[in-house]
Design an enzyme around this catalytic site. Structure first.
Site, short mmCIF file in Angstrom:
data_model
loop_
_atom_site.label_atom_id
_atom_site.label_comp_id
_atom_site.label_asym_id
_atom_site.label_seq_id
_atom_site.Cartn_x
_atom_site.Cartn_y
_atom_site.Cartn_z
N ARG A 222 0.85 -1.18 0.00
CA ARG A 222 0.00 0.00 0.00
C ARG A 222 0.89 1.24 0.00
O ARG A 222 1.74 1.40 0.89
CB ARG A 222 -0.90 0.01 1.24
CG ARG A 222 -1.56 1.34 1.57
CD ARG A 222 -2.64 1.70 0.60
NE ARG A 222 -3.24 3.02 0.90
CZ ARG A 222 -4.00 3.68 0.07
NH1 ARG A 222 -4.29 3.18 -1.12
NH2 ARG A 222 -4.49 4.86 0.40
N HIS A 224 0.79 4.96 0.71
CA HIS A 224 -0.15 5.82 1.44
C HIS A 224 0.46 7.20 1.67
O HIS A 224 1.54 7.32 2.23
CB HIS A 224 -0.50 5.18 2.79
CG HIS A 224 -1.64 5.84 3.48
ND1 HIS A 224 -2.95 5.47 3.29
CD2 HIS A 224 -1.68 6.87 4.37
CE1 HIS A 224 -3.75 6.22 4.02
NE2 HIS A 224 -3.00 7.09 4.69
N SER A 225 -0.24 8.22 1.19
CA SER A 225 0.22 9.59 1.41
C SER A 225 -0.20 10.06 2.80
O SER A 225 -1.37 9.89 3.20
CB SER A 225 -0.38 10.52 0.35
OG SER A 225 0.06 10.14 -0.93
N CYS A 227 -1.65 11.85 5.86
CA CYS A 227 -2.84 12.68 6.00
C CYS A 227 -3.06 12.92 7.48
O CYS A 227 -3.65 12.08 8.17
CB CYS A 227 -4.06 12.01 5.36
SG CYS A 227 -5.60 12.94 5.56
N CYS A 240 -8.86 8.70 3.96
CA CYS A 240 -7.47 8.30 4.17
C CYS A 240 -7.27 7.43 5.41
O CYS A 240 -6.62 6.38 5.36
CB CYS A 240 -6.57 9.54 4.25
SG CYS A 240 -6.67 10.60 2.80
N ASP A 299 -2.94 16.46 -8.94
CA ASP A 299 -2.16 15.55 -8.10
C ASP A 299 -0.68 15.86 -8.32
O ASP A 299 -0.15 15.67 -9.41
CB ASP A 299 -2.47 14.10 -8.49
CG ASP A 299 -1.97 13.08 -7.47
OD1 ASP A 299 -0.97 13.39 -6.78
OD2 ASP A 299 -2.56 12.00 -7.37
N ARG A 301 1.82 14.51 -6.67
CA ARG A 301 2.68 13.46 -6.14
C ARG A 301 3.59 12.84 -7.21
O ARG A 301 3.20 12.74 -8.38
CB ARG A 301 1.84 12.36 -5.50
CG ARG A 301 1.16 12.80 -4.21
CD ARG A 301 0.22 11.76 -3.67
NE ARG A 301 -0.93 11.55 -4.55
CZ ARG A 301 -1.96 10.78 -4.23
NH1 ARG A 301 -1.99 10.15 -3.06
NH2 ARG A 301 -2.98 10.65 -5.07
N LYS A 327 -1.16 5.34 -9.60
CA LYS A 327 -0.13 4.64 -8.83
C LYS A 327 0.35 3.40 -9.58
O LYS A 327 1.54 3.10 -9.61
CB LYS A 327 -0.67 4.25 -7.46
CG LYS A 327 -0.89 5.42 -6.51
CD LYS A 327 -1.37 4.96 -5.15
CE LYS A 327 -1.59 6.15 -4.22
NZ LYS A 327 -2.07 5.76 -2.88
#
Length: 389
Positions: A222, A224-225, A227, A240, A299, A301, A327
């Site tokens: 996973r 995961h950003s 948050c 999130c 986005d 990222r 992703k």
């Protein structure tokens, strides 16, 4: 005796000259101080708009005199103001334009002020990239200057090469090191090992290794950003925190896996800008338009850091826990083999329904459960998004 002033010893301690320049430039922008950005014969004195006040604007104008500063905006912010642009633009600022007007041009949903835009040059574009790296408002005040004037400043002003800014993200990814690791048992009963990395941005991305994944086989992963609002405080505005909890449970059920916890708050815009997008959402914009109205991409990222973390952990084949096709694409293009996808569907509530609707309809997230829930309780926004008849 060895040369300690730019030779091998200096390179080991400091890195290359351009890396040092960008790193110090980032620190200056985060602190609200001006830097000089150079590209060929172009030399610009640049100040981030973040935190601009009447006194700071007066001081910057005095520093630039007799040159009048210009305001540089991203192309997305320019378009939100009705200016057709594909690249960052520069707006001439007359002497009667005050700090409040500038801040309105940078961050308000609309502005009544009319300006004639100019094409921003390479140095100004690099300044925009640098200020976005710093995760402050994506706008800078700039004025042409000379090396002679720069050398006269006291205290000295950091100089950044425009080309170095372009290369910095890749260099930062390659600079990644493991800073520390330890076993961390969680309240949920999950046993984990936290591996903390560090990069040239000063960020500390973390690999949370659940159980003992077999790296010779495809590993459930996973990305995961971070948050703060959702992961820590249980905010209902997003999904999130629920996704993180579900991912931990899924990895435990799978007898092991990895969560990459990345410093990418607000899809890469930073915590303060995330709060600004929330305010814009409260005023009626959805999550996509809120980001672009501020001048960011939907986005921001970059998954290069995630790829590098997986490589350093010896993980090259993964089953990705995600609803986000970006992703999948990002990891595949960087050389990570994706052998499967596991959806990570979490509850829809009255506070995150609009946010999830935008993710599904505009950002392409694969959220079939959201579509199904909307069919039960459609509203005007959802009809306009084309999600329901």
């Amino acid at each position: 005796m060895p040369n300690n002033h730019g030779g091998t010893t200096g390179s080991i301690l400091f890195g290359t000259r351009e890396q040092v320049g960008v790193g110090r430039g980032l620190a200056e922008f985060r602190a609200g101080r001006p830097v000089v950005v150079k590209s060929g014969s172009e030399t610009l004195l640049c100040l981030p708009v973040e935190g601009l006040t009447k006194d700071r604007l007066t001081a910057f104008r005095a520093l630039c005199a007799p040159i009048a500063p210009r305001l540089v905006l991203t192309s997305l912010r320019a378009r939100s103001l009705g200016i057709e642009a594909e690249e960052p633009v520069a707006l001439e600022l007359m002497s009667d334009v005050d700090a409040n007007t500038i801040l309105a041009l940078v961050a308000d949903a609309t502005s009544n002020h009319v300006f004639v835009p100019e094409v921003a040059g390479p140095a100004a574009i690099a300044a925009i990239d640098l200020v976005k790296f710093a995760q402050v408002l994506p706008a800078v005040l700039v004025a042409e200057t000379t090396s002679t004037m720069v050398d006269a400043f006291n205290p000295s002003i950091i100089t950044v090469e425009a080309g170095a800014v372009t290369r910095f993200r890749e260099k930062a990814t390659q600079s990644l090191t493991i800073a520390g690791e330890a076993h961390v048992p969680l309240n949920s009963g999950v046993r984990t090992r936290f591996v903390v990395f560090r990069d040239a941005f000063g960020d500390d991305p973390v690999a949370v290794i659940v159980g003992t994944p077999d790296l010779s086989k495809p590993v459930p992963v996973r990305i995961h950003s971070a948050c703060l609002t959702g992961d820590v405080f249980g905010s209902r505005r997003c999904d999130c925190g629920d996704q993180l909890k579900l991912a931990l449970a899924r990895l435990q059920e799978a007898d092991g896996g990895i969560i990459l916890y990345l410093a990418q708050e607000g899809r890469g815009v930073g915590l303060a800008n995330k709060m600004r997008t929330y305010k814009l959402q409260d005023d009626g914009l959805d999550t996509v338009d809120a980001n672009t109205t501020l001048g960011f991409d939907d986005d921001e990222r970059d998954y290069g850091i995630a790829v590098r973390m997986l490589q350093m952990l010896g993980c090259n084949r993964v089953v990705l826990l995600t609803n986000n096709p970006a992703k999948l694409d990002g990891l595949t293009k960087a050389g990570i083999e994706i052998v499967g996808r596991m959806p990570i569907e979490t509850p829809v509530n009255s506070d995150n329904r609009r946010y999830l609707t935008a993710k599904a309809s505009r950002a392409g997230h694969q959220l079939r459960h959201v579509i199904a829930s909307l069919a039960d309780t459609p509203n005007d926004d959802e009809r306009e998004a084309g999600l329901v008849p």
